[in-house]
Design a protein around this motif. Structure first.
Motif, short mmCIF file in Angstrom:
data_model
loop_
_atom_site.label_atom_id
_atom_site.label_comp_id
_atom_site.label_asym_id
_atom_site.label_seq_id
_atom_site.Cartn_x
_atom_site.Cartn_y
_atom_site.Cartn_z
N GLU A 121 0.84 -1.21 0.00
CA GLU A 121 0.00 0.00 0.00
C GLU A 121 0.87 1.26 0.00
O GLU A 121 0.61 2.22 -0.73
N ILE A 122 1.92 1.26 0.82
CA ILE A 122 2.83 2.41 0.87
C ILE A 122 3.49 2.61 -0.49
O ILE A 122 3.58 3.74 -0.99
N SER A 123 3.94 1.52 -1.09
CA SER A 123 4.60 1.61 -2.39
C SER A 123 3.68 2.22 -3.45
O SER A 123 4.09 3.08 -4.23
N LYS A 124 2.43 1.77 -3.45
CA LYS A 124 1.47 2.33 -4.42
C LYS A 124 1.21 3.80 -4.17
O LYS A 124 1.17 4.60 -5.11
N LYS A 125 1.01 4.16 -2.91
CA LYS A 125 0.68 5.56 -2.59
C LYS A 125 1.86 6.49 -2.82
O LYS A 125 1.68 7.63 -3.21
N VAL A 126 3.06 6.01 -2.58
CA VAL A 126 4.24 6.84 -2.81
C VAL A 126 4.39 7.14 -4.29
O VAL A 126 4.71 8.27 -4.68
N LYS A 127 4.12 6.15 -5.12
CA LYS A 127 4.22 6.37 -6.57
C LYS A 127 3.16 7.35 -7.07
O LYS A 127 3.35 8.03 -8.06
N ASN A 128 2.03 7.40 -6.37
CA ASN A 128 0.97 8.35 -6.72
C ASN A 128 1.12 9.68 -5.99
O ASN A 128 0.22 10.52 -6.05
N ARG A 129 2.22 9.84 -5.26
CA ARG A 129 2.52 11.08 -4.51
C ARG A 129 1.47 11.38 -3.45
O ARG A 129 1.12 12.54 -3.21
N GLU A 130 0.94 10.34 -2.81
CA GLU A 130 -0.03 10.52 -1.74
C GLU A 130 0.70 10.52 -0.40
O GLU A 130 1.81 10.02 -0.28
N ASN A 131 0.04 11.02 0.63
CA ASN A 131 0.62 11.06 1.98
C ASN A 131 0.58 9.65 2.59
O ASN A 131 -0.47 9.01 2.62
N VAL A 132 1.73 9.19 3.08
CA VAL A 132 1.82 7.84 3.63
C VAL A 132 2.35 7.83 5.05
O VAL A 132 2.70 6.78 5.57
N ASP A 133 2.38 8.97 5.71
CA ASP A 133 2.94 9.04 7.07
C ASP A 133 2.22 8.10 8.03
O ASP A 133 2.84 7.40 8.82
N SER A 134 0.90 8.09 7.97
CA SER A 134 0.15 7.24 8.89
C SER A 134 0.39 5.76 8.59
O SER A 134 0.48 4.94 9.50
N LEU A 135 0.50 5.42 7.30
CA LEU A 135 0.78 4.02 6.95
C LEU A 135 2.17 3.60 7.40
O LEU A 135 2.37 2.46 7.85
N ILE A 136 3.14 4.49 7.29
CA ILE A 136 4.49 4.16 7.74
C ILE A 136 4.49 3.95 9.26
O ILE A 136 5.11 3.00 9.76
N GLU A 137 3.81 4.82 9.98
CA GLU A 137 3.74 4.66 11.45
C GLU A 137 3.07 3.33 11.80
O GLU A 137 3.51 2.63 12.72
N TYR A 138 1.99 3.01 11.11
CA TYR A 138 1.30 1.75 11.40
C TYR A 138 2.18 0.54 11.05
O TYR A 138 2.20 -0.44 11.77
N SER A 139 2.94 0.63 9.96
CA SER A 139 3.80 -0.49 9.58
C SER A 139 4.95 -0.65 10.58
O SER A 139 5.37 -1.76 10.89
N LEU A 140 5.43 0.47 11.13
CA LEU A 140 6.46 0.38 12.17
C LEU A 140 5.92 -0.27 13.43
O LEU A 140 6.61 -1.05 14.08
N LYS A 141 4.66 0.02 13.75
CA LYS A 141 4.04 -0.65 14.91
C LYS A 141 3.85 -2.14 14.64
O LYS A 141 3.96 -2.97 15.53
N GLU A 142 3.56 -2.47 13.40
CA GLU A 142 3.34 -3.88 13.02
C GLU A 142 4.64 -4.68 13.12
O GLU A 142 4.62 -5.86 13.40
N LEU A 143 5.76 -4.00 12.87
CA LEU A 143 7.05 -4.67 13.01
C LEU A 143 7.27 -5.05 14.45
O LEU A 143 7.82 -6.05 14.78
#
Length: 139
Positions: free
Chosen positions: A117-139
């Motif tokens: 999801e982050i990869s797709k949104k980054v390529k579309n220049r969308e904001n991914v800060d919340s997804l990155i934070e959630y993925s860090l919590k998932e780690l």
């Protein structure tokens, strides 16, 4: 006559000593098998727990690096973002090669979905800060 009486005594002692040597050999083989089992267990712990932990730390560092790249809007280059995403993908593939517990498997599948999801949104220049934070919590 004396010789006849000595042979059975010597035979008994030699059979007793041969039996003791046989028991020592059997115990030695048993100890070797236990040592191999312990060695395999230690290797498994190293490969499946410690190596997996290092992959998780690397993934965390790479996501923080991606977040830093995305926060630096004036220096934003698609090349650096793509290289960061490729590094994350490669580390994820390496992590997938380790043996995962069922709980880790579930978390990793969630993490993979978030990475996609982050990869797709980054390529579309969308904001991914919340997804990155959630993925860090998932780690």
């Amino acid at each position: 006559m004396n010789l006849i009486y000595r042979i059975p005594a010597k035979l008994k002692i030699s059979i007793l000593l041969t039996g003791m040597i046989g028991l020592f050999l059997i115990k030695n083989l048993y100890d070797r098998s236990l040592t191999k089992d312990i060695q395999l267990t230690m290797e498994s712990i190293y490969e499946d727990r410690l190596i997996a932990e290092s992959y998780i730390l690397k993934l965390s560092d790479e996501f923080h690096g991606l977040k830093w790249i995305l926060d630096e809007q004036h220096n934003l280059s698609q090349k650096s973002i793509d290289s960061q995403l490729k590094i994350i993908e490669q580390i994820s593939l390496d992590y997938l090669d380790t043996k995962l517990t069922p709980e880790e498997q579930v978390h990793f599948e969630n993490f993979e979905n978030l990475s996609w999801e982050i990869s797709k949104k980054v390529k579309n220049r969308e904001n991914v800060d919340s997804l990155i934070e959630y993925s860090l919590k998932e780690l």
